[in-house]
Structure formats: structure tokens, C-alpha cells
Design an enzyme around this catalytic site. Structure first.
Site, PDB file in Angstrom:
ATOM      1  CG  ASN A   1      -2.053  -0.988   1.110  1.00 45.19           C
ATOM      2  OD1 ASN A   1      -2.475  -1.333   0.010  1.00 45.19           O
ATOM      3  ND2 ASN A   1      -2.552  -1.460   2.244  1.00 45.19           N
TER       4      ASN A   1
ATOM      5  CG  HIS B   1      -4.399  -6.597   4.856  1.00 52.95           C
ATOM      6  ND1 HIS B   1      -5.372  -7.115   4.031  1.00 52.95           N
ATOM      7  CD2 HIS B   1      -4.107  -5.371   4.348  1.00 52.95           C
ATOM      8  CE1 HIS B   1      -5.652  -6.248   3.074  1.00 52.95           C
ATOM      9  NE2 HIS B   1      -4.888  -5.176   3.250  1.00 52.95           N
TER      10      HIS B   1
ATOM     11  CE1 TYR C   1      -3.025  -4.919  -0.366  1.00 48.13           C
ATOM     12  CE2 TYR C   1      -3.782  -7.169  -0.084  1.00 48.13           C
ATOM     13  CZ  TYR C   1      -4.047  -5.824  -0.109  1.00 48.13           C
ATOM     14  OH  TYR C   1      -5.318  -5.360   0.124  1.00 48.13           O
TER      15      TYR C   1
END
Length: 806
Positions: free
Chosen positions: A218, A268, A277
Site C-alpha cells: 500500500n 494486513h 500484495y
């Protein structure tokens, strides 16, 4: 019509153009106009990165791909109908009750879909060979769409709703790509409007701290937004911020999101995510390294070498014949297909391969050469899903991989053999000539499974010791061919489960549920391994001790201490093989062929061995009572993903399991998995009663000895004595006696809790030739005693001691 890309599928597959092309575009742009400033050069570089270069638009596989791009873009143009709350009738983004529930997630997602469609249209407009290159009507539609979305939803006065990702990553990435591609057609006012909207939703504070949703992949995505916002709006501070905000991504972490020294990758906080990811992270870093190379904002942080090392340490171990193992892809396993595109283990693997090819251009030359050889090998061996026919790959990604394939100076690397443990994410990967296997587990730090965004609601037991395996020339589509929507989620291969019915999403969203257990992990010498899991069932009273001993041609699987008070049956699944839509592979038990048409659960008492033609053999030491069935199962991707298509798939399965009955109190199992074995090899192994000795299979310890391999291993759930080994506390011990008169003793503390451990081996040892500094050894005429210092800080890593046998 809906957007055919998953929210991360596009972001991953765009990351595969060549850095050499990027650098060339730097030079070309600089030479083309003395007035061109550095932002113009960066914009040209990004254009090259997302469109690709160095390929012929009239040659395959590019010609067909570009033609399809034009067809898709024309369909989007013809169906676009700007209205209050939508740009396309089937993609309404106006939320009548804006909040952060699942319904609002859908509305924000359709905003992202709208920008994605404009991005497709912009690519068709600027890319050669689409049939719409430079089309004025298409250009007008793109600009109309951008202004409509700005006025209606993505502007500096809007309060976000639904999924944060849609506003901070999904929409702005597509928007800024379109701004780069259509830059010369946009007015200064339009550029100012769009960048002001990005500033509103992605302020500098989005990367102010390395926490929450601003970590790992992210964070890289957010940096991409900031960098491109700086390039499009000619804001040096934004580009500098993006570069500097990458630095927290590079160092190894010891908890939470990021790369670990043992090769694990977590997102996460609790989910192994190398294949999803992690793929986005490596792809995003490759793009940003390429964009900024040679500019005033080049990424020079020396810690970026950690990312380069991770290609070999974190990503390559989970790539096999072009696929990326599903047990490191989180909820992405539920995405399957969306309209025209397949999203499965091979497709995710191809995207990572393309990202590695890009990243290599900015890496040390030796690393790049090694990676190109690996990538070429994966391309050549992926017979199930040929890489250059992958419709999900972007044109730049396809160009990069074709360049590697066509490079005669690159010799393809074969699949390696060996074993890798990833204690930080409770995963193991075992590779042998002709096959590979992987084990997924869960503990206090790693969740059972991840459910969120309506994705993967029935992944309950994927962390309950699921044992995946593939052959080199067979079985590579085992988990690709509609496995996840059709498999019985209570009978995943390798797992031990209560048959207690679980609700979709049981345990909570985003990996909330983790078992209250510590002993999960193992020890390895790099070739063989002992792996163990103290299993506690999800939303269940089930507990069990499970062990896997990974050897040359097989994996020995033991289970013990299996108990449960759910009032339901408990099973340990030996195998649940996907035979495809028409598979009738022969199934043989103790030499007797079973029907090739579907049949219900059948009990085989005292079975010594079983065999699935073209797949594997299964040996039951000493004989076991097992059940088996051949059945057809039907399901759709929408069953396991609210955004998936409703088309039904039917697949044939052969399932073998040990039935422990209702509420067992001390059940056990034992079997040997032999991938690729013939019926003759399987029956011969069953007949060779001296090949394997099960030293223990209890709630306290599980261990085996294989004399022909010099292999002894024990999972000490509690301290005690098993055969010639005595451990003072819980530990995993594996010993390999070699033919040169030496032995390697491998010890780990999977619990990460032992402050001291004493191990005694009743074997004549003349000397200890090498050991960690924290280990002391004392030999007598008939035994060796090893004393280990504080093992709790070794992160579950294997401690290796080499001795000379007496």
C-alpha cells in the site's frame, strides 16, 4: 458491462516495461526539445513504461492484443452515457447512503471501474495498432469522462465513502495514467482540477507515518500516486516526498507488514501475501525505480538492495513452472475470472515474472542475469498457461517477457531442488526433481485465512495444514482450473477439520481470527525438513498435532492427539484431487481398480496403498481404514466472491480421507504422499516395511526414521525421549547422517519461547565440527549432548550443528 480487471490485477500487470527503454526515453525526450524540463522527461518516461516500446504492433502476440484493446475501448466509448451519479449505466458510483459498509464499497469500486475504463480508452488512443490511434471522437469522450468524474465524484469537495483504497490508490492511479497519456489534450485548468482532487484524497500526510494502510504494498502504491501527481502537476516537492516515503518499505521487519529476513512477506499484519500484495509491491517499485532513474529524484537508498535480494529470497521460492503458490496470495485465490480475464496462480505468477524482468534492469548485473535465466525457465516450462498467450499481461509486460524469451544469450535455469521454511508466515516450500509441494499453517501471528471485500468467505481451512503439490509436467492446473469455486471447502487436501458448519466469513474480516497456538514451524538442512503444526480449529473445539517430514521422493504425514467436542464428524484429508471437467483417472486401492464413474463414500479397511493415475501414490504404513469418493462438484466464482461471475463450473474430484468419527478423543493418522509415483513404485514402497519407522505419533511427540536416507526427525510438542533423541523442552529436531561419516543436526524452536534447551542423541559422536556460538556440545563414547542458549530470539530459524560420527 463491468470492468474486467480486479482492483490489483491491472496495477500488477502494468509493471513490466524495460528500464533500458525508460532511460532511452529520458535521453530522447531531452534531445527532442531544448525547452523540455525534467518533468516533461519524466512524463515521457512514464508514458513509455505504461505503453511499452521495442515491439512491433503488427507482429504477434501484440497485434491481436492491441486489436482487442481497440475493441474494448470502442465498446466503452459507445456505451458511455454521462448522467448524475454515473458515467456508464452499469457503473453507478453515487452512494445513496454513503458510509463504509459493503454496499458503499461497491459504489466506490464502480468509481474506480469508471476511471479504469477511461484508462483503457486513453491507451487505445495513444497506442499504435488499436484501430483507434489518434481517433478524435475517442479523445473527446475521454476528456468528457474525466471532467464528468471530476464534477460528479472525485474532486476536492467530496467526502470519501466505501473503500479507502478506491480513493487513495485505485482511482488516482488510473486518473494520473490518463493525464500522462492525454497530457497534450488537457488544458491547464483541467490538470489543476485533477491534481487538486488527488491532493485532497492523497495528502502528504498519507505517508506521514509508516502504519495502518500506509505500509508494504500500500505504501508503494501511495508513493506511485504522489510521484505521478508531482510529475503531472510539475511539483518537485511531491516527487521528492514519494521517493523519500519509499525508504520505510525497504528494511526487514520483525512484525507486521513487510519483508522478513527469512523471505516471508506479510500484509494486513497477519496474512502471507507474497503473491498478491507482494507482487504489487515489487511491480510498483520496479516502475518507480525506472521512472526516477537518472533524474534529480533517483532512488538511491542503499536499503533498496534488500528488495533485490528478496527476488531470490521471497518471490522465486514460491514460483513454480510459471505459477505463484496460492497459499501466499491471500483472498486473491477467490478472484478467478471476471468476464474475459482469468486470474489464477499462473496469471499472478506471470505478472511477478514481468515485474522481476523490469526490476532487474536497475539491479546489479549479476542479479539481473540470474533473474533473466530464471524467468526464461519459467516461461519455457509453463505448458499449462503459456506466458506469451496470457491475455491479462499488459503490452509492456508482454514485451519484456518476450524479450527475455528471445534473448539467445540467456540460458534458462531449471527449477531448483531443496527446502525452504518461512517461519514468520507459517509456510513451507519443498522442491524435488519432478515435483514441488507447499504447506500452509496458522498460529498466534498468522491468520487462518483472510476474508474481506466480499472475497474468500469460505477460505476457513486454508491454514489448517493444507498441502499443495504440483508435478513438473502434470498437475500444474490443479488449483487453476476452477478449483476454489468447486472444491469442498471442508476437505482441502492435507487438512484436519471438524465438519461443523461455518458461516461465510466465519472468524471475522481481514484475518481477524488467529489460533491461540505457538508451536508451528520446523527445521531443515536445506534439502529435507521436519514441519509441524499444533492445530486449533476455526470457531471449533478441534485440536490436533500435525507433522510433515519432507524427503527425497515423498512426504510422510502424521497426525495425533485429534480431539473435538463440536458434536460433528472430524476428518483428515489425504487428498482431494481436481481431475478437471472430464477426468476419469484410474483409482487403485491395494491393486484393485475402482470405478471410473462417480461413486459415493466407500470405506477401505486395512488399506496399504492407493494410487491416482497420472498423479500420485499414497501409502498407509501398517494399513489404515480410509474412505474415498469420486464425485462431480459444481460451483461459481460468485459463490466465493461477491464480485465474481455466476457461471457454473463442474469438476471431477477424487477424495481420500481418514474418518475420525464424531467427537474423537485421541485420533491419529499416517500416510506417505508420493507425487508422480507409479502403481508399481507405490505398491513396492508399501511392501518395504523397513523403509520407514514411525518412532512416535502421539499428542506429545511425532517422529520418524528412514534408515536408507540416514534421516531421523522428531517434533517434540513436549520434552521427552523418542528413540535415540531426548529433548528437555518443546523443539523440532532433524538429523541427517551422511555417507562420509558426518551428520547434520538441525534444531529450531517453533514456539519462539525457549530460553534454554538440552538435546541428547544416543549416538557415538567423536567431535562437533561446526555449530552456532550459542550452542555448546559435549561428547561421550556413546552419546552427544547439546546445550542451546536462548532460542526465543532466533525467529524460528534452524540452528545447524555438524558432527563427526564416532
Amino acid at each position: 458491462m463491468t470492468n474486467p480487471w480486479s482492483r490489483r490485477g491491472f496495477l500488477l500487470t502494468t509493471g513490466a516495461s524495460a528500464l533500458s527503454m525508460a532511460l532511452a526515453s529520458h535521453a530522447a525526450a531531452a534531445a527532442s526539445s531544448s525547452a523540455a524540463d525534467e518533468f516533461d522527461t519524466l512524463r515521457a518516461t512514464w508514458r513509455s513504461l505504461i505503453l511499452g516500446s521495442g515491439f512491433s504492433a503488427t507482429a504477434e502476440p501484440f497485434a491481436s492484443k492491441l486489436a482487442q484493446l481497440g475493441t474494448n475501448a470502442d465498446q466503452f466509448r459507445s456505451t458511455m452515457a454521462p448522467a448524475t451519479g454515473s458515467l456508464w449505466p452499469d457503473a453507478v458510483f453515487a452512494d445513496p447512503e454513503p458510509d463504509t459498509d459493503q454496499e458503499s464499497f461497491g459504489y466506490s469500486g464502480r468509481m474506480v471501474d469508471s476511471y479504469a475504463r477511461l484508462r483503457t480508452m486513453a491507451e487505445a488512443y495513444t497506442q499504435s495498432g488499436t484501430g483507434l490511434t489518434g481517433n478524435t471522437a475517442l479523445r473527446s469522450a475521454i476528456i468528457t469522462g474525466l471532467d464528468h468524474l471530476y464534477n460528479q465524484v472525485y474532486n476536492e469537495n467530496t467526502t470519501r465513502y466505501g473503500n479507502w483504497w478506491s480513493w487513495q490508490i485505485g482511482a488516482p492511479q488510473y486518473l494520473l495514467d490518463v493525464c500522462v497519456l492525454m497530457y497534450d489534450s488537457l488544458t491547464a485548468t483541467q490538470i489543476a482540477n485533477y491534481t487538486r482532487a488527488v491532493d485532497h484524497f492523497v495528502p502528504d500526510s498519507a505517508v506521514g507515518s509508516y502504519s495502518g494502510t500506509s505500509t508494504g504494498a500500500n505504501r508503494v502504491d501511495l508513493c506511485r500516486v504522489l510521484a505521478l501527481r508531482g510529475v503531472v502537476g510539475k511539483n518537485a516537492a511531491k516527487v521528492a516526498l514519494a521517493r523519500d516515503a519509499l525508504s520505510p518499505v525497504f528494511p526487514y521487519v520483525t512484525s507486521g507488514d513487510g519483508l522478513y529476513a527469512d523471505g516471508s512477506f506479510i500484509q494486513h499484519a497477519t496474512v502471507p501475501y507474497t503473491g498478491s500484495y507482494g507482487a504489487v509491491m515489487i511491480g510498483g517499485l520496479g516502475l518507480l525505480f525506472a521512472l526516477l532513474a537518472g533524474s534529480s529524484w533517483a532512488v538511491t537508498d542503499p536499503n533498496r538492495q534488500i528488495v533485490f535480494s528478496a527476488v531470490d529470497n521471497a518471490w522465486a521460492p514460491f514460483l513454480y513452472n510459471g505459477l505463484i503458490v496460492d497459499n501466499v496470495s491471500g483472498r486473491a485465490i477467490s478472484r478467478g475470472t471476471s468476464e474475459t480475464l482469468q486470474h489464477a496462480d499462473h496469471v499472478r505468477g506471470h505478472g511477478i515474472m514481468a515485474a522481476i524482468a523490469l526490476l532487474g534492469q536497475g539491479a546489479p548485473s549479476a542479479d539481473n542475469a540470474r533473474w533473466r535465466a530464471m524467468v526464461k525457465g519459467w516461461i519455457q516450462r509453463d505448458y499449462y498457461s503459456p506466458v506469451l498467450s496470457d491475455s491479462s499481461l499488459s503490452v509492456p509486460g508482454l514485451a519484456r517477457l518476450k524479450t527475455v524469451q528471445d534473448d539467445a544469450s540467456v540460458t534458462a535455469t531449471a527449477e531448483p531442488t531443496g527446502h525452504r521454511l518461512f517461519p514468520s508466515m507459517a509456510r513451507a516450500m519443498h522442491r524435488r526433481p519432478g515435483w514441488a509441494a507447499s504447506i500452509s499453517m496458522a498460529n498466534k501471528r498468522i491468520t487462518y485465512y483472510e476474508y474481506g471485500n466480499g472475497e474468500n468467505p469460505r477460505g476457513w481451512h486454508t491454514g489448517a495444514g493444507m498441502l499443495y503439490w504440483w508435478g513438473d509436467t502434470y498437475g500444474n492446473g490443479q488449483y487453476s482450473d476452477a478449483f476454489w469455486p468447486t472444491v469442498d471447502p471442508y476437505r482441502l487436501p492435507g487438512t484436519t477439520n471438524s465438519k461443523k458448519a461455518l458461516a461465510d466469513g466465519a472468524g471475522g474480516t481481514w484475518g481477524a481470527a488467529k489460533p491461540d497456538v505457538n508451536w508451528v514451524g520446523g527445521a531443515t538442512d536445506g534439502t529435507h525438513a521436519a514441519v509441524g503444526q499444533y492445530l486449533k480449529g476455526l470457531s471449533s473445539t478441534l485440536v490436533a498435532k500435525k507433522s510433515w517430514f519432507c524427503l527425497d521422493d515423498s512426504i510422510v504425514c502424521l497426525g495425533a492427539g485429534i480431539r473435538c467436542t463440536d458434536g460433528t464428524g472430524v476428518e483428515s484429508v489425504v487428498e482431494n484431487r481436481n481431475l478437471g471437467p472430464t477426468g476419469t483417472h484410474a483409482f487403485t486401492v491395494d491393486g484393485v481398480a475402482q470405478p471410473t464413474t462417480p461413486w459415493g463414500a466407500t470405506t477401505f479397511s486395512g488399506a496399504k496403498w492407493a494410487h491416482i493415475a497420472g498423479h500420485a501414490g499414497y501409502v498407509f504404513p501398517g494399513g489404515s481404514t480410509v474412505k474415498a469418493t469420486r464425485q462431480q462438484r459444481t460451483g461459481s466464482w460468485s459463490d466465493i466472491n461477491t464480485g465474481g461471475p455466476t457461471t457454473d463450473f463442474t469438476r471431477n474430484y477424487l477424495t481420500v480421507w481418514a474418518d475420525h468419527g464424531t467427537d474423537p478423543t485421541a485420533a491419529t493418522y499416517s500416510y506417505i504422499l508420493m507425487p508422480g509415483a507409479t502403481t508399481a513404485q507405490t505398491s513396492a514402497r508399501a511392501a518395504d516395511t523397513g523403509w520407514l519407522t514411525v518412532l512416535a505419533n502421539t499428542d506429545n511427540q511425532q517422529g520418524i526414521r528412514v534408515p536408507s536416507l540416514g534421516f531421523t526427525a522428531v517434533n517434540f510438542w513436549f520434552g521427552g525421549t523418542v528413540g535415540a533423541l531426548t529433548a528437555s523442552a518443546p523443539a523440532c529436531v532433524m538429523i541427517r547422517e551422511k555417507t562420509d561419516g558426518t551428520a547434520v543436526i538441525c534444531v529450531s524452536d517453533p514456539m519462539l519461547m525457549q530460553t534454554s534447551l538440552t538435546l541428547t542423541w544416543n549416538r557415538a559422536v567423536s567431535s562437533v565440527t561446526s555449530k552456532p556460538a550459542t550452542v555448546t556440545g559435549a561428547t561421550t563414547g556413546s552419546s552427544l549432548t547439546l546445550t542451546f542458549g536462548d532460542l526465543s530470539g532466533t525467529a524460528g530459524a534452524t540452528q545447524k550443528i555438524t558432527v563427526k560420527l564416532g
